[in-house]
Design a protein around this motif. Structure first.
Motif, short mmCIF file in Angstrom:
data_model
loop_
_atom_site.label_atom_id
_atom_site.label_comp_id
_atom_site.label_asym_id
_atom_site.label_seq_id
_atom_site.Cartn_x
_atom_site.Cartn_y
_atom_site.Cartn_z
N TYR A 126 0.99 -1.32 -0.12
CA TYR A 126 -0.17 -0.06 -0.39
C TYR A 126 0.66 1.04 0.63
CZ TYR A 126 -4.03 -3.02 0.53
OH TYR A 126 -5.25 -4.03 0.74
N MET A 127 0.60 1.94 -0.89
CA MET A 127 1.65 2.96 -1.03
C MET A 127 0.98 4.50 -0.21
SD MET A 127 3.73 2.76 -3.60
CE MET A 127 4.58 1.50 -4.84
N VAL A 128 0.14 3.98 -0.32
CA VAL A 128 -0.70 5.12 0.60
C VAL A 128 -2.44 4.76 1.61
CG1 VAL A 128 -0.46 7.20 -1.75
CG2 VAL A 128 -2.96 6.28 -1.59
N ASP A 129 -2.56 6.55 2.71
CA ASP A 129 -3.51 5.53 3.40
C ASP A 129 -4.57 5.69 2.83
OD1 ASP A 129 -1.35 5.82 4.65
OD2 ASP A 129 -2.66 8.34 5.93
N THR A 130 -5.74 3.98 2.56
CA THR A 130 -6.69 3.97 2.30
C THR A 130 -7.32 3.08 3.15
OG1 THR A 130 -7.35 2.96 -0.04
CG2 THR A 130 -5.76 1.56 1.23
N ASP A 131 -8.72 2.77 3.27
CA ASP A 131 -9.47 1.62 3.55
C ASP A 131 -9.90 0.90 2.49
OD1 ASP A 131 -10.17 3.25 5.98
OD2 ASP A 131 -11.42 4.43 4.79
N ALA A 132 -8.77 -0.36 3.14
CA ALA A 132 -9.01 -1.23 1.88
C ALA A 132 -9.67 -3.16 2.18
CB ALA A 132 -7.49 -1.91 1.78
N GLU A 133 -10.39 -3.44 1.78
CA GLU A 133 -11.28 -4.83 1.33
C GLU A 133 -10.28 -5.78 2.02
OE1 GLU A 133 -13.24 -6.17 -1.32
OE2 GLU A 133 -15.26 -4.57 -0.20
N VAL A 134 -9.71 -6.58 3.17
CA VAL A 134 -9.34 -7.50 3.58
C VAL A 134 -10.06 -8.90 4.67
CG1 VAL A 134 -7.47 -6.24 3.90
CG2 VAL A 134 -8.78 -6.67 5.73
N TYR A 135 -9.55 -10.01 4.32
CA TYR A 135 -9.99 -11.57 4.68
C TYR A 135 -10.51 -11.08 6.13
CZ TYR A 135 -12.02 -15.80 4.35
OH TYR A 135 -13.37 -16.72 5.09
N ARG A 193 -1.95 7.35 -10.20
CA ARG A 193 -2.65 8.47 -9.82
C ARG A 193 -2.89 9.86 -9.93
NH1 ARG A 193 -4.54 8.05 -4.36
NH2 ARG A 193 -2.78 9.50 -3.57
N LEU A 194 -2.22 10.27 -11.07
CA LEU A 194 -2.41 10.89 -11.53
C LEU A 194 -3.50 11.26 -13.07
CD1 LEU A 194 1.08 12.21 -13.07
CD2 LEU A 194 0.23 13.50 -11.06
N PHE A 195 -3.85 9.62 -13.13
CA PHE A 195 -4.73 9.14 -13.93
C PHE A 195 -6.31 9.05 -12.64
CE2 PHE A 195 -2.27 9.41 -16.65
CZ PHE A 195 -2.55 9.59 -17.98
N ASN A 196 -5.77 8.23 -11.87
CA ASN A 196 -6.92 8.06 -10.55
C ASN A 196 -6.55 7.90 -9.68
OD1 ASN A 196 -8.85 5.88 -9.31
ND2 ASN A 196 -7.79 3.87 -9.83
N ALA A 197 -7.32 8.85 -8.79
CA ALA A 197 -6.69 9.08 -6.90
C ALA A 197 -7.14 8.39 -6.35
CB ALA A 197 -6.96 10.39 -7.06
N SER A 198 -7.90 7.30 -6.28
CA SER A 198 -8.26 6.34 -6.01
C SER A 198 -6.72 5.32 -5.40
CB SER A 198 -9.12 5.98 -6.00
OG SER A 198 -10.10 4.46 -7.33
N ALA A 199 -6.15 5.20 -6.85
CA ALA A 199 -5.68 3.77 -6.76
C ALA A 199 -4.34 3.56 -4.63
CB ALA A 199 -4.84 3.58 -8.16
N ALA A 200 -4.61 2.59 -4.26
CA ALA A 200 -3.70 3.04 -3.38
C ALA A 200 -2.62 1.59 -3.51
CB ALA A 200 -4.75 2.69 -2.37
N CYS A 201 -2.94 0.84 -4.09
CA CYS A 201 -1.60 -0.59 -3.58
C CYS A 201 -1.39 -0.85 -5.42
CB CYS A 201 -2.09 -1.69 -2.55
SG CYS A 201 -3.45 -2.79 -3.10
N ILE A 202 -0.10 -1.84 -4.96
CA ILE A 202 0.04 -2.94 -5.88
C ILE A 202 0.17 -4.30 -4.90
CG2 ILE A 202 2.47 -3.49 -7.12
CD1 ILE A 202 3.75 -0.98 -7.19
N SER A 203 -0.83 -4.97 -5.64
CA SER A 203 -0.99 -6.22 -5.18
C SER A 203 -0.11 -7.29 -6.10
CB SER A 203 -2.52 -6.79 -5.73
OG SER A 203 -2.60 -7.66 -4.88
#
Length: 336
Positions: free
Chosen positions: A199-208, A262-272
């Motif tokens: 996760y590159m930036v703070d985010t609320d993510a779905e986890v199991y 992120r320049l195109f999509n500000a909601s991007a948060a992680c590399i999976s």
């Protein structure tokens, strides 16, 4: 995270007006340096810039979040006759090369022009990154890239140890800490198909959530590597270590890919990263596969750097050949 954004397209939208103005000024001042060919105009009297089209964008990696980019700009020029007795004009389409630099961290708001010269195929620059800002790393560069990675972040692992000493182990927890990354153990998916996520930036993510038996939303801070504990319970500890190193490689080598997204999509948060080695997201296949190949290839080379390994292997070869009175290296390799 999508990883197929086009840096060239971003440059076209972000920088075009400034590039056009620079081309206009260049034509006014330096038109004599351009390869202008005309069949209609005998003696050039006036040249006007009618249009400019960005035809090429070459990008080169720079330290931090900075990039250097060279723009191949095709100019449409109207060339007018000097002698007013001949009311002739013609069109020409020379190219110029505009060298620029800027910081992705601020969306290239600080971009500036460094140089403008006539463009030709002989002076076209080499790309060091793809249009998606994935660095180009050829197979014969892998060892040197891994060596530089360690020199920057874990230099003691490059030490050639003395006779009888063990080589320095690359502790993934120490490496992550030096990069400013946190490690969190957390189930990511129900089927454990994802080894880890960076996760590159703070985010609320779905986890199991294993206790609840379904996914939940959890706040995760930026610069966090999430590792699925099932990774090493079902496989081995080495798999967990490799996952952490793998994500550290993404952080060092592929942050510019993320910043472009992120320049195109500000909601991007992680590399999976999936167990199968791909990225678990709707992505541009070519860029994603390139990133995963690089992380997969560099992680073991970082964990077992070539020069200390070869030195220790040669030490053991000599030791067992003496002990076993062997005449051929193959006779001692099992012991080595």
């Amino acid at each position: 995270m999508a990883t197929g954004r086009s840096f060239a397209e971003y440059v076209k939208s972000k920088c075009y007006s400034g590039l056009y103005k620079a081309a206009e000024d260049y034509v006014e001042r330096e038109w004599e340096s351009l390869p202008i060919y005309t069949k209609k105009v005998y003696k050039i009297g006036e040249i006007d810039l009618v249009d400019a089209i960005i035809q090429r964008v070459y990008v080169e990696d720079l330290p931090g979040m900075r990039v250097k980019f060279d723009v191949g700009l095709e100019l449409e020029l109207e060339v007018k006759e000097h002698d007013y007795h001949y009311d002739e004009s013609d069109q020409c389409f020379p190219w110029i090369r505009i060298t620029c630099e800027g910081d992705l961290g601020c969306g290239l708001d600080d971009w500036e022009i460094k140089r403008i010269i006539p463009y030709n195929s002989q002076n076209a620059p080499m790309n060091s990154m793809s249009d998606a800002l994935v660095p180009y790393i050829s197979p014969d560069q892998l060892e040197s890239v891994a060596r530089q990675f360690l020199a920057d972040y874990y230099p003691e692992a490059l030490k050639i140890t003395k006779h009888g000493e063990k080589p320095v182990w690359v502790d993934p927890m120490v490496l992550a800490d030096r990069l400013g990354l946190k490690i969190v153990n957390q189930r990511i998916s129900e089927d454990s198909s994802i080894f880890g996520q960076l996760y590159m930036v703070d985010t609320d993510a779905e986890v199991y959530d294993s206790n609840l038996g379904h996914t939940v939303v959890k706040h995760i801070e930026g610069k966090t590597i999430v590792v699925d504990p099932m990774n090493f319970l079902l496989r081995n500890l080495g798999s967990r270590n490799n996952t952490i190193i793998h994500e550290c490689v993404h952080w060092v080598e592929h942050r510019k890919v993320f910043e472009l997204e992120r320049l195109f999509n500000a909601s991007a948060a992680c590399i999976s990263c999936e167990v199968v080695g791909g990225a678990a997201a709707s992505v541009a296949k070519k860029a994603t596969e390139m990133m995963e190949r690089q992380a997969n290839a560099l992680a073991p080379r970082i964990q077992m750097p070539a020069e200390p390994f070869k030195a220790k292997a040669n030490e053991y070869i000599g030791k067992f050949m003496r002990q076993m009175d062997a005449k051929h290296t193959v006779d001692v390799m099992e012991n080595v």
